[in-house]
Motif scaffolding. Structure first.
Motif, PDB file in Angstrom:
ATOM      1  N   ALA A   1       0.839  -1.204   0.000  1.00 14.69           N
ATOM      2  CA  ALA A   1       0.000   0.000   0.000  1.00 14.69           C
ATOM      3  C   ALA A   1       0.873   1.253   0.000  1.00 14.69           C
ATOM      4  CB  ALA A   1      -0.946  -0.002   1.193  1.00 14.69           C
ATOM      5  N   LEU A   2       1.959   1.239   0.741  1.00 13.28           N
ATOM      6  CA  LEU A   2       2.867   2.385   0.757  1.00 13.28           C
ATOM      7  C   LEU A   2       3.565   2.530  -0.600  1.00 13.28           C
ATOM      8  CD1 LEU A   2       3.862   4.644   2.545  1.00 13.28           C
ATOM      9  CD2 LEU A   2       5.605   3.115   3.451  1.00 13.28           C
ATOM     10  N   ALA A   3       3.922   1.403  -1.211  1.00  8.55           N
ATOM     11  CA  ALA A   3       4.495   1.432  -2.555  1.00  8.55           C
ATOM     12  C   ALA A   3       3.485   2.006  -3.548  1.00  8.55           C
ATOM     13  CB  ALA A   3       4.933   0.032  -2.992  1.00  8.55           C
ATOM     14  N   LEU A   4       2.217   1.669  -3.374  1.00  4.84           N
ATOM     15  CA  LEU A   4       1.175   2.214  -4.239  1.00  4.84           C
ATOM     16  C   LEU A   4       1.090   3.731  -4.087  1.00  4.84           C
ATOM     17  CD1 LEU A   4      -1.130   1.854  -6.260  1.00  4.84           C
ATOM     18  CD2 LEU A   4      -2.646   1.339  -4.317  1.00  4.84           C
ATOM     19  N   ALA A   5       1.138   4.215  -2.863  1.00  6.86           N
ATOM     20  CA  ALA A   5       1.118   5.667  -2.639  1.00  6.86           C
ATOM     21  C   ALA A   5       2.324   6.318  -3.314  1.00  6.86           C
ATOM     22  CB  ALA A   5       1.102   5.972  -1.143  1.00  6.86           C
ATOM     23  N   ASP A   6       3.486   5.685  -3.210  1.00 15.78           N
ATOM     24  CA  ASP A   6       4.704   6.199  -3.835  1.00 15.78           C
ATOM     25  C   ASP A   6       4.536   6.324  -5.346  1.00 15.78           C
ATOM     26  OD1 ASP A   6       7.988   6.296  -3.485  1.00 15.78           O
ATOM     27  OD2 ASP A   6       7.393   5.259  -5.327  1.00 15.78           O
TER      28      ASP A   6
ATOM     29  N   LEU B   1       4.398   9.485  -8.047  1.00 13.83           N
ATOM     30  CA  LEU B   1       5.217   9.514  -9.268  1.00 13.83           C
ATOM     31  C   LEU B   1       4.368   9.794 -10.508  1.00 13.83           C
ATOM     32  CD1 LEU B   1       7.855   6.654  -9.036  1.00 13.83           C
ATOM     33  CD2 LEU B   1       8.240   8.943  -9.920  1.00 13.83           C
ATOM     34  N   ASP B   2       3.164   9.224 -10.542  1.00 15.75           N
ATOM     35  CA  ASP B   2       2.273   9.433 -11.688  1.00 15.75           C
ATOM     36  C   ASP B   2       1.942  10.911 -11.890  1.00 15.75           C
ATOM     37  OD1 ASP B   2       2.210   6.685 -12.076  1.00 15.75           O
ATOM     38  OD2 ASP B   2       0.278   6.414 -11.082  1.00 15.75           O
ATOM     39  N   PHE B   3       2.047  11.697 -10.835  1.00 14.39           N
ATOM     40  CA  PHE B   3       1.803  13.139 -10.936  1.00 14.39           C
ATOM     41  C   PHE B   3       3.093  13.931 -11.130  1.00 14.39           C
ATOM     42  CE2 PHE B   3      -2.076  11.693  -8.907  1.00 14.39           C
ATOM     43  CZ  PHE B   3      -3.034  12.402  -9.623  1.00 14.39           C
ATOM     44  N   VAL B   4       4.173  13.484 -10.501  1.00 12.83           N
ATOM     45  CA  VAL B   4       5.430  14.229 -10.566  1.00 12.83           C
ATOM     46  C   VAL B   4       6.085  14.100 -11.947  1.00 12.83           C
ATOM     47  CG1 VAL B   4       7.744  14.482  -9.569  1.00 12.83           C
ATOM     48  CG2 VAL B   4       5.786  14.079  -8.074  1.00 12.83           C
TER      49      VAL B   4
ATOM     50  N   LEU C   1      11.573  11.931 -23.938  1.00 13.85           N
ATOM     51  CA  LEU C   1      12.312  10.763 -23.445  1.00 13.85           C
ATOM     52  C   LEU C   1      11.698  10.194 -22.167  1.00 13.85           C
ATOM     53  CD1 LEU C   1      15.989  11.899 -24.082  1.00 13.85           C
ATOM     54  CD2 LEU C   1      14.841   9.919 -25.125  1.00 13.85           C
ATOM     55  N   LEU C   2      10.897  10.990 -21.471  1.00 14.08           N
ATOM     56  CA  LEU C   2      10.246  10.530 -20.239  1.00 14.08           C
ATOM     57  C   LEU C   2       8.895   9.856 -20.482  1.00 14.08           C
ATOM     58  CD1 LEU C   2      11.081  13.502 -17.839  1.00 14.08           C
ATOM     59  CD2 LEU C   2      12.186  11.252 -17.969  1.00 14.08           C
ATOM     60  N   VAL C   3       8.389   9.897 -21.705  1.00 14.23           N
ATOM     61  CA  VAL C   3       7.078   9.298 -22.001  1.00 14.23           C
ATOM     62  C   VAL C   3       7.047   7.790 -21.717  1.00 14.23           C
ATOM     63  CG1 VAL C   3       5.404   8.794 -23.842  1.00 14.23           C
ATOM     64  CG2 VAL C   3       6.321  11.113 -23.573  1.00 14.23           C
ATOM     65  N   PRO C   4       8.018   6.993 -22.178  1.00 11.71           N
ATOM     66  CA  PRO C   4       7.961   5.555 -21.865  1.00 11.71           C
ATOM     67  C   PRO C   4       8.001   5.287 -20.352  1.00 11.71           C
ATOM     68  CG  PRO C   4       9.548   5.970 -23.615  1.00 11.71           C
ATOM     69  CD  PRO C   4       9.129   7.309 -23.078  1.00 11.71           C
ATOM     70  N   TYR C   5       8.764   6.072 -19.633  1.00  2.26           N
ATOM     71  CA  TYR C   5       8.845   5.970 -18.170  1.00  2.26           C
ATOM     72  C   TYR C   5       7.474   6.216 -17.557  1.00  2.26           C
ATOM     73  CZ  TYR C   5      10.561   7.785 -13.554  1.00  2.26           C
ATOM     74  OH  TYR C   5      10.792   8.065 -12.236  1.00  2.26           O
TER      75      TYR C   5
ATOM     76  N   TRP D   1       5.092   3.259 -18.350  1.00  3.13           N
ATOM     77  CA  TRP D   1       5.389   2.089 -17.533  1.00  3.13           C
ATOM     78  C   TRP D   1       4.949   2.322 -16.093  1.00  3.13           C
ATOM     79  CZ3 TRP D   1       6.194  -2.798 -18.442  1.00  3.13           C
ATOM     80  CH2 TRP D   1       6.691  -3.619 -17.436  1.00  3.13           C
ATOM     81  N   LEU D   2       5.131   3.536 -15.586  1.00 10.68           N
ATOM     82  CA  LEU D   2       4.696   3.841 -14.218  1.00 10.68           C
ATOM     83  C   LEU D   2       3.180   3.719 -14.082  1.00 10.68           C
ATOM     84  CD1 LEU D   2       6.964   6.885 -13.359  1.00 10.68           C
ATOM     85  CD2 LEU D   2       7.062   4.603 -12.329  1.00 10.68           C
ATOM     86  N   LEU D   3       2.447   4.172 -15.078  1.00 12.94           N
ATOM     87  CA  LEU D   3       0.981   4.063 -15.028  1.00 12.94           C
ATOM     88  C   LEU D   3       0.569   2.587 -15.021  1.00 12.94           C
ATOM     89  CD1 LEU D   3       0.083   6.967 -17.451  1.00 12.94           C
ATOM     90  CD2 LEU D   3      -0.258   6.935 -14.960  1.00 12.94           C
ATOM     91  N   PHE D   4       1.240   1.789 -15.831  1.00 12.09           N
ATOM     92  CA  PHE D   4       0.971   0.355 -15.840  1.00 12.09           C
ATOM     93  C   PHE D   4       1.360  -0.261 -14.494  1.00 12.09           C
ATOM     94  CE2 PHE D   4       2.377  -4.032 -16.771  1.00 12.09           C
ATOM     95  CZ  PHE D   4       1.150  -4.552 -17.146  1.00 12.09           C
ATOM     96  N   SER D   5       2.508   0.137 -13.958  1.00 10.88           N
ATOM     97  CA  SER D   5       2.952  -0.362 -12.654  1.00 10.88           C
ATOM     98  C   SER D   5       1.979   0.020 -11.544  1.00 10.88           C
ATOM     99  CB  SER D   5       4.347   0.179 -12.326  1.00 10.88           C
ATOM    100  OG  SER D   5       5.285  -0.309 -13.245  1.00 10.88           O
ATOM    101  N   THR D   6       1.392   1.187 -11.665  1.00 10.36           N
ATOM    102  CA  THR D   6       0.398   1.624 -10.684  1.00 10.36           C
ATOM    103  C   THR D   6      -0.788   0.664 -10.700  1.00 10.36           C
ATOM    104  OG1 THR D   6       1.053   3.926 -10.974  1.00 10.36           O
ATOM    105  CG2 THR D   6      -1.100   3.536  -9.966  1.00 10.36           C
ATOM    106  N   ALA D   7      -1.227   0.285 -11.895  1.00  5.24           N
ATOM    107  CA  ALA D   7      -2.356  -0.641 -12.010  1.00  5.24           C
ATOM    108  C   ALA D   7      -1.996  -2.003 -11.427  1.00  5.24           C
ATOM    109  CB  ALA D   7      -2.781  -0.769 -13.474  1.00  5.24           C
ATOM    110  N   VAL D   8      -0.790  -2.497 -11.711  1.00  5.17           N
ATOM    111  CA  VAL D   8      -0.366  -3.791 -11.163  1.00  5.17           C
ATOM    112  C   VAL D   8      -0.276  -3.706  -9.647  1.00  5.17           C
ATOM    113  CG1 VAL D   8       1.513  -5.485 -11.063  1.00  5.17           C
ATOM    114  CG2 VAL D   8       0.846  -4.503 -13.266  1.00  5.17           C
ATOM    115  N   ASN D   9       0.344  -2.638  -9.139  1.00  9.03           N
ATOM    116  CA  ASN D   9       0.483  -2.457  -7.695  1.00  9.03           C
ATOM    117  C   ASN D   9      -0.885  -2.379  -7.027  1.00  9.03           C
ATOM    118  OD1 ASN D   9       2.789  -0.341  -5.802  1.00  9.03           O
ATOM    119  ND2 ASN D   9       1.201  -1.657  -5.018  1.00  9.03           N
ATOM    120  N   ALA D  10      -1.822  -1.642  -7.623  1.00  8.54           N
ATOM    121  CA  ALA D  10      -3.181  -1.523  -7.058  1.00  8.54           C
ATOM    122  C   ALA D  10      -3.861  -2.887  -7.065  1.00  8.54           C
ATOM    123  CB  ALA D  10      -3.996  -0.507  -7.856  1.00  8.54           C
ATOM    124  N   ALA D  11      -3.678  -3.661  -8.129  1.00 11.66           N
ATOM    125  CA  ALA D  11      -4.298  -4.990  -8.184  1.00 11.66           C
ATOM    126  C   ALA D  11      -3.707  -5.903  -7.111  1.00 11.66           C
ATOM    127  CB  ALA D  11      -4.087  -5.596  -9.575  1.00 11.66           C
ATOM    128  N   VAL D  12      -2.419  -5.823  -6.875  1.00  7.75           N
ATOM    129  CA  VAL D  12      -1.794  -6.635  -5.826  1.00  7.75           C
ATOM    130  C   VAL D  12      -2.364  -6.250  -4.462  1.00  7.75           C
ATOM    131  CG1 VAL D  12       0.384  -7.062  -4.594  1.00  7.75           C
ATOM    132  CG2 VAL D  12       0.316  -7.186  -7.095  1.00  7.75           C
TER     133      VAL D  12
END
Length: 163
Positions: free
Chosen positions: A111-116, A120-123, A141-145, A148-159
């Motif tokens: 949950a703390l990783a999800l908040a982190d 990041l999704d905003f910063v 150059l930051l677009v792929p990053y 991937w972060l948005l996708f990681s957010t979804a995976v983290n939220a699902a976990v």
């Protein structure tokens, strides 16, 4: 007839050293992530994951490419004599990225990783906007990053949801 001024001599001399510095910073983030993944607990290995989560072997190569892009973005921005504000957001991105993997894998603080990662999704878009004022390439150059972060957010939220 007007001539385009050349970059200051010190800037030309430091160009490659600066690139090495940006790659080293990104490398530190990658090393910390690798160590955190290597020390994950059996509890983490037993977590329920969404069926659409990528296989574990993909994370290392993906993050290696993404962190190189992040390093090049910082370097491109630096070459424009980038403002401190843009670098402050860039530093926050690196710090939050550095913290996410130990929180999620080694610490089991999903949950703390999800908040982190949500922060990041905003910063990252703010960093892109700051970089884009001086270097469109640095911002792009930051677009792929970001993707991937948005996708990681979804995976983290699902976990978090599944466990």
């Amino acid at each position: 007839m007007s001539t385009v001024p050349s970059p200051p001599t010190h800037h030309r001399r430091l160009r490659w050293q600066a690139l090495a510095g940006f790659i080293a910073m990104a490398g530190i983030v990658g090393i910390v992530a690798g160590l955190a993944v290597a020390t994950r607990s059996e509890t983490h290995n037993a977590l329920a994951r969404p069926s659409w989560a990528p296989p574990g072997w993909l994370y290392g190569p993906m993050w290696s490419v993404l962190l190189l892009l992040v390093a090049f973005a910082g370097w491109c921005y630096w070459r424009t004599d980038g403002e401190t504000r843009g670098f402050a957001f860039y530093g926050v991105c690196l710090l939050l990225t550095l913290l996410w993997t130990p929180l999620f894998f080694a610490g089991g603080a999903h949950a703390l990783a999800l908040a982190d990662v949500v922060v990041l999704d905003f910063v990252v878009p703010i960093t892109m906007a700051e970089f884009g004022r001086r270097s469109k390439l640095a911002a792009w150059l930051l677009v792929p990053y970001l993707l991937w972060l948005l996708f990681s957010t979804a995976v983290n939220a699902a976990v978090v949801w599944l466990n």
